[in-house]
Design a protein around this motif. Structure first.
Motif, short mmCIF file in Angstrom:
data_model
loop_
_atom_site.label_atom_id
_atom_site.label_comp_id
_atom_site.label_asym_id
_atom_site.label_seq_id
_atom_site.Cartn_x
_atom_site.Cartn_y
_atom_site.Cartn_z
N ASP A 151 9.85 -2.79 7.22
CA ASP A 151 9.25 -1.88 8.19
C ASP A 151 8.53 -0.76 7.45
N ASN A 152 7.20 -0.90 7.38
CA ASN A 152 6.36 0.12 6.74
C ASN A 152 5.50 0.84 7.77
N GLU A 167 4.84 4.61 7.06
CA GLU A 167 4.06 4.76 5.82
C GLU A 167 2.63 4.26 6.00
N ASP A 168 2.48 3.13 6.69
CA ASP A 168 1.15 2.55 6.92
C ASP A 168 0.29 3.48 7.76
#
Length: 268
Positions: A28-29, A32-33
């Motif tokens: 799960d980014n 951050e993305d």
């Protein structure tokens, strides 16, 4: 025999490795993305006052817009309001065209299964709007009547879930937007419009339409924000920021701007 056992051991190890890899969940980014991209895109119906709509200067404004803009600021990214076809909102989210659905989005069990839904931030109900000169005072009075509603909305779901009310009607006409349905009500094309009470009362107050809402609601509801399933970090961060905004008085200020009082349920 030893060779055969060795081959079996290798195959077994390979199978275990394959299954292990197959069971790994995608990292799960989401938070951050979004920060790396530098923009928070919310999907909305831009004709849904006071949650999100276009003002006289064609700017998208509203209660949800003010909340989301402040969330974006605290996330350290730019804000973008992306108008979408409300009937295709989940597809817009799934394909990555938007980061969330934030525009008077009703929390339902079906949506909680398909999406990440935040905690409620506003209470709502589905009600019927009628003309002041009509004979309708209760839901039962609408037997044999024709009602309008926004296609793909929770109003549609509310009518579908109330079989007795639905079966009593002569017809149900779908509209692309609530405003279109209300305009049809004004010219007596329909006898009533099922819609969110938050939107109905604001529209009646600001439009001058000779309408009122029936006191008897179809179903009580709560508004939440919908994120992609698996975007847990982003969902949690937005929830956290909203709670901070409620604690420092920002939510109350925004609510008072649009409704005259603090009707938010964040942190309450």
């Amino acid at each position: 025999m030893k060779k055969a056992l060795t081959v079996l051991a290798v195959l077994a190890a390979s199978a275990c490795l394959f299954l292990s890899c197959g069971n790994k969940t995608k990292a799960d980014n989401s938070l951050e993305d979004l920060k790396a991209r530098g923009v928070f895109v919310i999907g909305l119906d831009d004709a849904f006052p006071p949650m999100g709509y276009r003002d006289s200067n064609n700017e998208i404004v509203g209660y949800d817009i003010d909340l989301a803009k402040e969330v974006a600021r605290r996330l350290g990214v730019e804000f973008k309001a992306q108008p979408i076809n409300w009937d295709s909102k989940e597809l817009e989210l799934k394909t990555g065209n938007i980061d969330c659905i934030w525009n008077g989005f009703t929390i339902t069990e079906e949506r909680k299964s398909a999406l990440n839904m935040t905690k409620p931030y506003l209470n709502n109900a589905q009600v019927v709007v009628v003309r002041n000169d009509s004979k309708f005072n209760t839901l039962a009075d609408l037997k044999g009547a024709t009602i309008g509603l926004q296609q793909g909305s929770s109003a549609e779901e509310a009518v579908e879930s109330n079989k007795e009310f639905k079966d009593s009607l002569a017809d149900i006409l779908p509209f692309e937007q609530n405003l279109m349905a209300l305009q049809d009500l004004n010219i007596k094309g329909v006898d009533g419009v099922v819609m969110d009470i938050v939107v109905a009362e604001y529209t009646i107050k600001t439009s001058g339409f000779p309408f009122h809402t029936l006191k008897e609601a179809l179903v009580p509801e709560e508004y939440g924000i919908g994120f992609r399933k698996g975007d847990d970090k982003l969902t949690a961060e937005v929830e956290k920021i909203l709670e901070e905004m409620a604690a420092d008085g920002t939510v109350a200020k925004i609510s008072e701007k649009w409704f005259g009082t603090d009707i938010s349920v964040i942190g309450k």
